[in-house]
Structures are given as structure tokens and as C-alpha cells.
Design an enzyme around this catalytic site. Structure first.
Site, PDB file in Angstrom:
ATOM      1  N   LYS A  64      -4.559  -3.621  -8.079  1.00  0.00           N
ATOM      2  CA  LYS A  64      -3.177  -3.493  -8.575  1.00  0.00           C
ATOM      3  C   LYS A  64      -2.499  -4.860  -8.679  1.00  0.00           C
ATOM      4  O   LYS A  64      -1.591  -5.046  -9.484  1.00  0.00           O
ATOM      5  CB  LYS A  64      -2.372  -2.563  -7.655  1.00  0.00           C
ATOM      6  N   TYR A 242       1.359  -0.624   1.594  1.00  0.00           N
ATOM      7  CA  TYR A 242       1.921   0.719   1.514  1.00  0.00           C
ATOM      8  C   TYR A 242       3.134   0.828   2.444  1.00  0.00           C
ATOM      9  O   TYR A 242       3.880  -0.130   2.588  1.00  0.00           O
ATOM     10  CB  TYR A 242       0.863   1.796   1.859  1.00  0.00           C
TER      11      TYR A 242
HETATM   12  N1  GLU Z   1      -8.015   4.598  -6.495  1.00  0.00           N
HETATM   13  C1  GLU Z   1      -7.186   4.919  -5.381  1.00  0.00           C
HETATM   14  C2  GLU Z   1      -6.257   6.037  -5.755  1.00  0.00           C
HETATM   15  O1  GLU Z   1      -5.739   6.027  -6.837  1.00  0.00           O
HETATM   16  C3  GLU Z   1      -6.428   3.721  -4.980  1.00  0.00           C
HETATM   17  C4  GLU Z   1      -5.715   3.970  -3.726  1.00  0.00           C
HETATM   18  C5  GLU Z   1      -5.542   2.803  -2.849  1.00  0.00           C
HETATM   19  O2  GLU Z   1      -6.417   1.967  -2.606  1.00  0.00           O
HETATM   20  O3  GLU Z   1      -4.427   2.756  -2.340  1.00  0.00           O
HETATM   21  O4  GLU Z   1      -6.031   6.949  -4.999  1.00  0.00           O
END
Ligand code: GLU
Length: 306
Positions: A64, A242
């Protein structure tokens, strides 16, 4: 430095039993919980490593950072802000409960799934071109040219990605995502990019570029513009882990980004790019050993931002 990394690994190993490998994407559940590694690169391009440094895992949320950086390069901060906020979230990374409750329902930030899907949707070019451009950027950030997608993880994500599908359609439903966007194609690309295979060495290279004002310490190339690099680091600091970002900020005090594949990269401006990996996750989705290792390294090398 080697000794410091060895000590960090020992501390990290103590944390592993307290975490759990991600299982909501079936392929991730196969990860070997014993694999643990660290890589650190200085601003001259020297790298020190320890542990399972050649073990491959998927980038997951760490990608991301590259998607957001490219969106900023494409559209500029002002236009990206119209579509994606920069608000830290108290909800989980795949939270479906709210889009930002301001007038235009932006996803809260680019590092929760909704925000990353939105960034994928606003990149310039056809879907193929976007894939090519993100991979090309990653190749520069990792300083190698054979970056690949793990097909099994990608297919597993795609097969079980209904939450992400729901987020994307909700954004289209509220109108924040343009009505002419092909949601399935955007999601497909997002799943592929989350499934890019890396080692801690790749992520340390990438972190070192971020720590070095967007310039590769190895080639001297300006990979990200100064402005984009600054914005990316700022959002990593406030939103990179997060809903654990606040606690991470006081414990480790470095801009960082984690992924549910178990990797975390952290950038110490002008000093080091650091990457750690172990797939046992805490309840927030961060590598539990990774956080401990970064806390130790940041403290011992006196890297805290403030
Ligand atoms: N591909 C994961 C999802 O979309 C990424 C999540 C992550 O690493 O936070 O759930």
C-alpha cells in the site's frame, strides 16, 4: 551491528508463541511460524542481516505504501486527498464499519484496505499499465528486476476477498469511487499487488530509500520525489500499523508499515532502512515478533524520531 540483530532475533522469538499466523486468507495460514529475519541498510547502501533473510513472504499491506506513493506522483496530494483521507483508524484494517463521515465519504486513510483499493482505482493508465508501473516502482525500491506475484496467494485472496469486494462496491455506491470504474478489475489488481513476493532484504532496501528522502542509497536515483516521500513517511507514522499505530509510535517511534504476511518495514530518516519478518501476528494484524525486534533496535541505536 550483527550482535544487536542477533539479540533482537532472540527477543523476537520469545514473542512468537503469543501470536497467530493469518488464516483469513487460506494460503497465508501455510506460513512457517519459525521463520524470522531482520535486515538493516544504512545510507551508504551497506546491509547487515540476521536470521531467515532469504525466506520469501508476500508484501500484503506493505505494498500500500508503493500504491499510495504512485497515486501521489500521478495526481498530487491535493487531488489524492479528495479521494482518500489521512485519518488514523481505531478500526481493523479490513473494517467495513465506516468510510470517513465527512461530506464525500472518503476512506479514512491509504493504509487500510478501503483506502488502498481507492488508490489502486485512481492510478493513471489501464489496469495492465498500472500493474506494470507498480511492479516497476517496486523493482527500483528493492533494487532488483525480477519481482514476482505469488499466484497461489493471489488466487486465495481473490477467492476469499468478499470483505474487500464489499468495501469497493460500498465506495462506488456512495459515489466517492467514480461510477465508470470497473471494480472487479481494480480488486483483481489489488489482490495481485498484495501477493508480491519479498524477503526482508527487499524491504530493507525499500525502507532505506524512504529513509534517504526518496533516493536509492545504492544507485543514487531519486525514486520518489521529496514531497511524495515526506507525505508517505508521515502517513506511515500515523497510520502504518493499523489500529496499533499510536502504541507503535510511542514504543518504536519510527514511520513504519506492516502487512499480514508478517513483514514490517521502518525508516529512520538519514540513518537506516529496517525490515523485520515473522508471520505470527498480534490481534491487530502486525507481526508480534517484528514489533518487539523494531522496538529493541530503535532503542539500542537511538533511532526514535522525537
Ligand atoms: N491482502 C490483504 C487484505 O486485503 C492485505 C491486508 C493487510 O496486510 O493488512 O486483506
Amino acid at each position: 551491528m550483527k550482535e544487536l540483530l542477533e539479540q533482537a532475533i532472540e527477543l523476537g522469538k520469545e514473542e512468537i508463541p503469543l501470536g497467530e499466523v493469518a488464516s483469513y486468507i487460506p494460503e497465508l495460514a501455510n506460513a512457517d511460524v519459525k521463520k524470522i529475519g531482520i535486515a538493516i541498510q544504512d545510507m551508504q547502501g551497506n546491509m547487515e542481516t540476521c536470521g531467515d533473510v532469504d525466506n520469501e513472504f508476500t508484501m500484503q499491506s506493505i505494498v500500500k505504501v508503493a500504491i499510495y506513493a504512485l497515486a501521489l506522483e500521478d495526481l498530487g496530494l491535493r487531488r489524492v486527498l479528495e479521494k482518500v483521507g489521512v485519518k488514523p483508524s481505531a478500526d481493523a484494517f479490513n473494517s467495513i464499519v465506516k468510510l470517513e463521515d465527512d461530506s464525500n465519504h472518503r476512506p479514512l486513510n491509504p493504509f487500510i484496505n478501503a483506502g488502498a483499493i481507492m488508490c489502486t482505482a485512481i492510478l493513471k493508465g489501464s489496469i495492465d499499465k498500472r500493474r506494470h508501473r507498480v511492479i516497476e516502482l517496486l523493482q527500483k525500491l528493492f533494487n532488483r528486476d525480477n519481482v514476482q506475484i505469488d499466484i497461489d496467494t493471489y488466487l486465495s485472496e481473490k477467492a476469499t476477498g468478499d470483505r474487500n469486494r464489499a468495501l469497493a462496491y460500498m465506495m462506488k455506491g456512495t459515489g466517492i469511487m467514480d461510477s465508470d470504474i470497473d471494480v472487479e478489475k481494480v480488486l483483481d489488481l489489488y489482490f495481485q499487488l498484495c501477493s508480491v513476493k519479498v524477503t526482508v532484504k527487499d524491504l530493507a532496501n525499500m525502507a532505506a530509500v524512504l529513509a534517504n528522502d526518496g533516493v536509492s542509497p545504492i544507485t543514487g536515483e531519486q525514486i520518489l520525489s521529496l514531497k511524495v516521500n515526506r507525505v508517505v513517511l508521515t502517513v506511515m507514522f500515523t497510520c502504518g500499523l493499523y489500529d496499533y499505530s499510536g502504541e507503535f509510535a510511542v514504543r518504536v517511534a519510527l514511520p513504519a508499515k506492516s502487512g499480514v504476511g508478517g513483514g514490517i518495514l521502518a525508516a529512520s530518516k538519514g540513518k537506516y532502512g529496517i525490515a523485520v519478518a515473522n508471520p505470527a501476528l498480534d490481534i491487530h494484524g502486525n507481526s508480534i515478533a517484528g514489533v518487539r525486534m523494531l522496538e529493541y533496535i530503535s532503542d539500542k541505536l537511538d533511532l526514535e524520531t522525537f
